[in-house]
Design a protein around this motif. Structure first.
Motif, PDB file in Angstrom:
ATOM      1  N   ARG A  19     -90.786  30.712   5.877  1.00 36.21           N
ATOM      2  CA  ARG A  19     -90.366  31.136   7.208  1.00 36.21           C
ATOM      3  C   ARG A  19     -88.836  31.100   7.301  1.00 36.21           C
ATOM      4  N   GLY A  20     -88.250  32.188   7.731  1.00 35.07           N
ATOM      5  CA  GLY A  20     -86.800  32.325   7.815  1.00 35.07           C
ATOM      6  C   GLY A  20     -86.208  33.108   6.659  1.00 35.07           C
ATOM      7  N   LEU A  21     -87.039  33.495   5.684  1.00 29.36           N
ATOM      8  CA  LEU A  21     -86.551  34.264   4.533  1.00 29.36           C
ATOM      9  C   LEU A  21     -86.507  35.750   4.865  1.00 29.36           C
ATOM     10  N   VAL A  22     -85.414  36.381   4.494  1.00 33.18           N
ATOM     11  CA  VAL A  22     -85.294  37.837   4.535  1.00 33.18           C
ATOM     12  C   VAL A  22     -85.034  38.281   3.100  1.00 33.18           C
ATOM     13  N   LEU A  23     -86.003  38.941   2.508  1.00 28.40           N
ATOM     14  CA  LEU A  23     -85.933  39.324   1.096  1.00 28.40           C
ATOM     15  C   LEU A  23     -85.596  40.806   0.987  1.00 28.40           C
ATOM     16  N   ILE A  24     -84.626  41.118   0.145  1.00 27.06           N
ATOM     17  CA  ILE A  24     -84.146  42.493  -0.019  1.00 27.06           C
ATOM     18  C   ILE A  24     -84.401  42.933  -1.454  1.00 27.06           C
ATOM     19  N   ASP A  25     -85.124  44.036  -1.603  1.00 31.36           N
ATOM     20  CA  ASP A  25     -85.326  44.636  -2.923  1.00 31.36           C
ATOM     21  C   ASP A  25     -84.265  45.709  -3.118  1.00 31.36           C
ATOM     22  N   LEU A  26     -83.387  45.519  -4.096  1.00 34.08           N
ATOM     23  CA  LEU A  26     -82.275  46.431  -4.339  1.00 34.08           C
ATOM     24  C   LEU A  26     -82.649  47.481  -5.370  1.00 34.08           C
ATOM     25  N   PRO A  27     -81.959  48.621  -5.354  1.00 30.12           N
ATOM     26  CA  PRO A  27     -82.120  49.583  -6.452  1.00 30.12           C
ATOM     27  C   PRO A  27     -81.633  48.984  -7.767  1.00 30.12           C
ATOM     28  N   ASP A  28     -81.921  49.671  -8.859  1.00 28.89           N
ATOM     29  CA  ASP A  28     -81.482  49.195 -10.169  1.00 28.89           C
ATOM     30  C   ASP A  28     -79.960  49.225 -10.266  1.00 28.89           C
ATOM     31  N   HIS A  29     -79.378  48.116 -10.726  1.00 25.87           N
ATOM     32  CA  HIS A  29     -77.913  48.080 -10.825  1.00 25.87           C
ATOM     33  C   HIS A  29     -77.389  48.955 -11.958  1.00 25.87           C
ATOM     34  N   ASP A  30     -78.267  49.348 -12.891  1.00 23.55           N
ATOM     35  CA  ASP A  30     -77.848  50.235 -13.975  1.00 23.55           C
ATOM     36  C   ASP A  30     -78.434  51.627 -13.819  1.00 23.55           C
ATOM     37  N   SER A  31     -78.762  51.980 -12.579  1.00 21.14           N
ATOM     38  CA  SER A  31     -79.364  53.288 -12.325  1.00 21.14           C
ATOM     39  C   SER A  31     -78.400  54.410 -12.682  1.00 21.14           C
ATOM     40  N   ALA A  32     -78.972  55.546 -13.107  1.00 14.59           N
ATOM     41  CA  ALA A  32     -78.147  56.714 -13.403  1.00 14.59           C
ATOM     42  C   ALA A  32     -77.601  57.338 -12.132  1.00 14.59           C
ATOM     43  N   ALA A  33     -78.230  57.057 -11.001  1.00 15.36           N
ATOM     44  CA  ALA A  33     -77.777  57.604  -9.725  1.00 15.36           C
ATOM     45  C   ALA A  33     -76.640  56.743  -9.176  1.00 15.36           C
TER      46      ALA A  33
END
Length: 589
Positions: free
Chosen positions: A185-199
């Motif tokens: 409780r109190g967690l905000v979880l962020i899924d990020l894009p790939d840091h080595d993405s070609a985009a």
């Protein structure tokens, strides 16, 4: 696993559940614009639009005293340095202040944690495993995650997610057991894009969000855990943020037990080379874990670690403190200097002496001494010698081309001496300073030196010899009377002799000759005695004139050059003291 559409039919909207209400799990709704994901039997995951908030706004984040003091010092440092340093040098410090102020106004009950990793590391799968429901798209296609996705375990996190720039359609809520929900409780979880993405846009999302979250989970796999791009671009620059980092070795289900331990040891070695402290044996630093998001093995350890981070509610302050540390390291080249910052008394006296020499203080004192002696000679000398000197002065040339040319040359030389004195004192003041502050000191000295030569010339005229004759000591009237008596003896003796030669007076050579000899010998003796007696007063008069001129030159130089330079040095000391408070070290004087 297929990506789930961000919209849902209205007839599939679940029933509302107030936080803490003991209703069945199929009767849930959430506030803050978050969308609850739910898994129904025999169908794909669905989304439900949010209902109104059920509680008041959470309390804002509070920084402890030391961190507040460091932020205040950093703010003072930036304010004092803006006119001396370029914006690029202060950009990171200003950003840290802005972000710290923005984070402080937001919820202190929530902890924002980002999951970052390379392509194929399994970070989205780990994200879904922690949420207990498929939220982030996973699959073979690369890149899979195109934009950050947020999942919050409790209400009141809307403003935090707004700060990350995540739209409402990418905000989710977990569906899991009450026990698991209470743990995070109190967690905000962020899924990020790939840091080595070609985009490029994907990498920009990663770089932007990583600067705003409270903590980071770095997910690596057995194949790319030693990737240079990860270590050089992210881990090494963020070495100071070790206390808000969790490094997870994923996909251990593909490895035998002994291989997992070997890779973990090698990963710890690489992190140590990056300068990242490891939080082993209850020491502050990064946490290193091994797990399999696919099988769930080790995920409980990660959940427990996240639960501790969320429960203590200190990750946000530690992140801000680490950002301040990083800003201090970046500013060190422009505030780190030797201990001898400032102008010594010897340097100040040397500068004043150079200005006095340029204005001719010594020559003026000697001239004043000679003027006093000439005045004494005029007052106490024999009339015949004074008449001869008057004749010479009257007949001599008053001016000519040669003296004028010498005066012009002297003025040019004096100006060069002043410029040299200013350069010398500015170099001495800036010797131990970093380049930007040394330049500021030199510029202050140059600005003050403009018109300094002309001002010194005016002061030389005002502080030079006073108009009229030099003051006379009390014994001068007596000497004048004695000299007049000697002259009178010569005249009386001479007239007596003339009268005897003309037959007017009776012959008597002894007395008139004696009178004349007394006058002839006594006059030079009186003049010689007066000259000896005048040396002391003349020397003191010359020294006083030289002192006045030196003080005037020193005062002018202090007001125009030394005071502006001292102001710059004082400003640097003040900023350096603030830097010492930021860096937590003493910087001396």
């Amino acid at each position: 696993m297929d990506h789930v559409d961000a919209t849902a039919p209205a007839d599939e909207e679940p029933h509302a559940r107030v936080e803490g209400d003991q209703r069945p799990d199929d009767e849930v709704s959430w506030d803050d614009g978050l969308i609850a994901r739910r898994v129904t039997e025999g169908g794909p995951p669905r989304e439900a639009p949010a209902r109104g908030t059920t509680s008041g706004p959470p309390a804002p984040l509070a920084y402890d005293g030391p961190l507040r003091s460091r932020l205040d010092a950093l703010r003072e440092l930036v304010g004092l340095s803006r006119a001396r340093l370029d914006n690029q040098t202060l950009a990171e410090a200003a950003r840290v202040l802005d972000e710290a102020g923005a984070r402080r106004k937001l919820s202190g009950q929530h902890t924002v944690v980002a999951i970052a990793g390379a392509t194929g590391s399994g970070k989205s799968q780990l994200f879904n495993t922690l949420a207990g429901v498929p939220i982030s798209e996973t699959g073979v296609r690369r890149p899979t995650t195109a934009a950050p996705i947020a999942c919050s375990w409790s209400d009141g996190a809307a403003t935090l997610i707004d700060r990350l720039g995540i739209p409402g359609r990418l905000r989710r809520r977990p569906l899991q057991s009450a026990e698991a929900e209470a743990q995070l409780r109190g967690l905000v979880l962020i899924d990020l894009p790939d840091h080595d993405s070609a985009a490029v846009q994907h990498r920009e999302h990663v770089d932007r969000v990583l600067k705003l979250v409270d903590a980071v989970i770095w997910v690596v796999d057995p194949e790319k855990y030693a990737d240079a791009a990860l270590h050089e671009r992210y881990l090494r620059p963020m070495a100071g943020h070790a206390e808000v980092m969790i490094v997870v070795l994923n996909q251990t289900d593909r490895l035998p037990a002994e291989a997992t331990e070997q890779i973990l040891d090698d990963l710890r070695r690489l992190l140590d080379e990056d300068g990242i402290a490891l939080g082993e044996y209850d020491e502050p630093g990064a946490t290193v874990l091994a797990l399999s998001a696919l099988t769930g093995d080790g995920v409980g350890d990660l959940r427990e670690t996240l639960g501790k981070i969320v429960a203590e509610r200190g990750a946000a302050a530690r992140r801000v403190s680490a950002d301040v540390d990083a800003a201090a390291v970046g500013l060190r080249p422009v505030y780190a200097a030797g201990q001898g910052v400032g102008l010594s008394e010897e340097a100040r006296e040397e500068f004043s002496g150079r200005l006095a020499d340029a204005v001719g203080a010594t020559a003026a004192g000697e001239a004043a001494e000679r003027a006093w002696l000439r005045s004494a000679n005029r007052a106490c000398g024999t009339p015949w010698l004074r008449l001869w000197r008057w004749y010479q002065d009257r007949g001599g040339p008053q001016t000519g081309s040669l003296p004028v040319r010498r005066q012009t040359d002297a003025e040019a030389t004096a100006r060069q001496r002043v410029e040299q004195a200013v350069r010398t004192v500015s170099d001495q003041a800036a010797a131990e300073l970093p380049t930007p502050w040394a330049q500021a000191v030199r510029e202050a000295a140059v600005r003050g030196s403009q018109g300094l030569s002309e001002s010194l010339d005016e002061l030389a005229e005002q502080a030079g010899l006073p108009p009229g004759r030099p003051p006379r000591p009390g014994w001068w009237p007596v000497a004048v009377l004695v000299q007049a008596a000697m002259t009178l003896l010569q005249i009386v003796g001479g007239a007596w002799l003339v009268g005897q030669i003309a037959g007017v007076l009776s012959p008597n050579l002894g007395v008139p000759v004696l009178l004349m000899l007394c006058g002839i010998v006594g006059g030079p003796l009186v003049e010689w005695g007066c000259r000896l007696a005048a040396r002391g007063p003349a020397r003191r008069y010359g020294q006083e004139a030289e002192r006045r001129l030196r003080e005037a030159a020193a005062s002018c130089g202090r007001a125009r050059v030394l005071d502006p330079v001292a102001a710059e040095l004082l400003r640097y000391r003040e900023v350096r003291e603030q830097y010492g408070r930021i860096a937590g070290v003493g910087v001396g004087r």
